[in-house]
Design a protein around this motif. Sequence first.
Motif, mmCIF file in Angstrom:
data_model
loop_
_atom_site.group_PDB
_atom_site.id
_atom_site.type_symbol
_atom_site.label_atom_id
_atom_site.label_comp_id
_atom_site.label_asym_id
_atom_site.label_seq_id
_atom_site.Cartn_x
_atom_site.Cartn_y
_atom_site.Cartn_z
ATOM 1 N N UNK A 61 0.900 -1.132 0.113
ATOM 2 C CA UNK A 61 0.081 0.083 0.003
ATOM 3 C C UNK A 61 0.797 1.248 0.005
ATOM 4 N N UNK A 62 0.662 2.022 -1.096
ATOM 5 C CA UNK A 62 1.285 3.342 -1.026
ATOM 6 C C UNK A 62 0.312 4.432 -0.844
ATOM 7 N N UNK A 63 0.570 5.384 0.192
ATOM 8 C CA UNK A 63 -0.214 6.710 0.398
ATOM 9 C C UNK A 63 0.429 7.729 -0.147
ATOM 10 N N UNK A 64 -0.331 8.435 -1.113
ATOM 11 C CA UNK A 64 0.454 9.537 -1.701
ATOM 12 C C UNK A 64 -0.705 10.825 -2.020
ATOM 13 N N UNK A 65 -0.170 11.928 -2.474
ATOM 14 C CA UNK A 65 -1.023 13.036 -2.676
ATOM 15 C C UNK A 65 -0.599 13.351 -4.182
ATOM 16 N N UNK A 66 -1.332 13.026 -5.211
ATOM 17 C CA UNK A 66 -1.310 13.263 -6.453
ATOM 18 C C UNK A 66 -1.179 14.870 -6.722
ATOM 19 N N UNK A 67 -0.312 15.007 -7.654
ATOM 20 C CA UNK A 67 -0.282 16.721 -8.180
ATOM 21 C C UNK A 67 -1.031 16.900 -9.468
ATOM 22 N N UNK A 68 -1.877 15.870 -10.013
ATOM 23 C CA UNK A 68 -2.677 16.119 -11.140
ATOM 24 C C UNK A 68 -3.897 15.031 -11.025
ATOM 25 N N UNK A 69 -4.927 15.620 -11.673
ATOM 26 C CA UNK A 69 -6.232 14.626 -11.889
ATOM 27 C C UNK A 69 -5.605 13.572 -12.753
ATOM 28 N N UNK A 70 -6.272 12.262 -12.621
ATOM 29 C CA UNK A 70 -6.048 11.472 -13.771
ATOM 30 C C UNK A 70 -7.449 10.480 -13.873
ATOM 31 N N UNK A 71 -7.790 10.077 -14.720
ATOM 32 C CA UNK A 71 -9.075 9.099 -15.125
ATOM 33 C C UNK A 71 -8.546 7.818 -15.034
ATOM 34 N N UNK A 72 -7.581 7.611 -15.872
ATOM 35 C CA UNK A 72 -7.062 6.169 -16.283
ATOM 36 C C UNK A 72 -5.586 5.999 -15.554
ATOM 37 N N UNK A 73 -5.393 5.125 -14.856
ATOM 38 C CA UNK A 73 -3.768 5.080 -14.403
ATOM 39 C C UNK A 73 -3.493 3.605 -14.467
ATOM 40 N N UNK A 74 -2.100 3.661 -15.158
ATOM 41 C CA UNK A 74 -1.254 2.646 -15.436
ATOM 42 C C UNK A 74 -0.443 2.314 -14.112
ATOM 43 N N UNK A 75 -0.424 1.238 -13.663
ATOM 44 C CA UNK A 75 0.502 0.786 -12.514
ATOM 45 C C UNK A 75 1.688 -0.185 -13.257
ATOM 46 N N UNK A 76 2.968 0.197 -12.873
ATOM 47 C CA UNK A 76 3.931 -0.716 -13.641
ATOM 48 C C UNK A 76 5.137 -1.030 -12.729
ATOM 49 N N UNK A 77 5.562 -1.979 -12.501
ATOM 50 C CA UNK A 77 6.494 -2.314 -11.549
ATOM 51 C C UNK A 77 7.319 -3.233 -12.092
ATOM 52 N N UNK A 78 8.707 -2.964 -11.976
ATOM 53 C CA UNK A 78 9.778 -3.821 -12.687
ATOM 54 C C UNK A 78 10.965 -3.733 -11.802
ATOM 55 N N UNK A 79 11.746 -4.949 -12.141
ATOM 56 C CA UNK A 79 12.844 -5.364 -11.410
ATOM 57 C C UNK A 79 13.938 -4.243 -12.116
ATOM 58 N N UNK A 80 14.479 -3.456 -11.102
ATOM 59 C CA UNK A 80 15.390 -2.263 -11.597
ATOM 60 C C UNK A 80 17.011 -2.795 -11.695
ATOM 61 N N UNK A 81 17.136 -3.628 -12.645
ATOM 62 C CA UNK A 81 18.465 -3.933 -12.717
ATOM 63 C C UNK A 81 19.002 -3.133 -14.016
ATOM 64 N N UNK A 82 20.041 -3.594 -14.425
ATOM 65 C CA UNK A 82 20.760 -2.635 -15.560
ATOM 66 C C UNK A 82 19.674 -2.368 -16.779
ATOM 67 N N UNK A 83 19.048 -3.498 -16.866
ATOM 68 C CA UNK A 83 17.790 -3.654 -17.865
ATOM 69 C C UNK A 83 16.562 -3.711 -17.143
ATOM 70 N N UNK A 84 15.475 -2.781 -17.284
ATOM 71 C CA UNK A 84 14.233 -3.028 -16.320
ATOM 72 C C UNK A 84 13.476 -4.168 -16.806
ATOM 73 N N UNK A 85 13.275 -4.764 -15.945
ATOM 74 C CA UNK A 85 12.521 -6.111 -16.419
ATOM 75 C C UNK A 85 10.916 -6.116 -15.578
ATOM 76 N N UNK A 86 10.023 -6.001 -16.432
ATOM 77 C CA UNK A 86 8.802 -6.192 -15.772
ATOM 78 C C UNK A 86 8.194 -7.303 -14.880
#
Length: 151
Positions: A61-86
């Motif tokens: 769970x991430x609690x945050x305060x967005x700095x703009x409105x958004x209707x459609x939100x994409x979530x993307x998590x990847x392994x942050x190695x030298x090459x980003x791997x989803x």
Amino acid sequence: MLLVAVIFVMVLLEPSHGFARRRIKFKRCHREVRMPKALFMTCANKHGVCELRKGETHILRAVFIPNHNATNVDSHVRWNSWLEIPLPNQERDACNNAIKCPVIKNHITRFTYNLHIEDFWPRKVYPVIWTLSDKDTDEELLCFKFQINIK
Ligand SMILES: *[C@@H]1O[C@H](CO)[C@@H](O)[C@H](O)[C@H]1NC(C)=O
């Protein structure tokens, strides 16, 4: 009968069920993009890098305060190695359960994601990077980096 009772007790004591939620550390991605006010995850351990178990689902769970409105939100998590791997089999549509859409600027917003750890993951510590972005404008709403330990 005794065997049934023993199995029942073993199931109750199974450590992989009911992980405790705790606050975890993270790093900012870029100066311009919002980071969480707080980040929580259900971990198998009490301190340090969050331990995740294969075959189990851990809740982030991430609690945050967005700095703009958004209707459609994409979530993307990847392994942050030298090459980003989803990460495999992730739900990219944050509006499908993880967040309340539309996201409204300056409102406290909770992103709650069920992260399933596939059995095929090699056991190790992974640095990961997670972003939420506005699908219509590609602007990032939230970004954070943290580590997970697959055990
Ligand atoms: C963001 O959404 C809120 C609620 O719908 C609205 O009142 C506000 O005007 C919107 N802001 C912008 C910049 O579109």
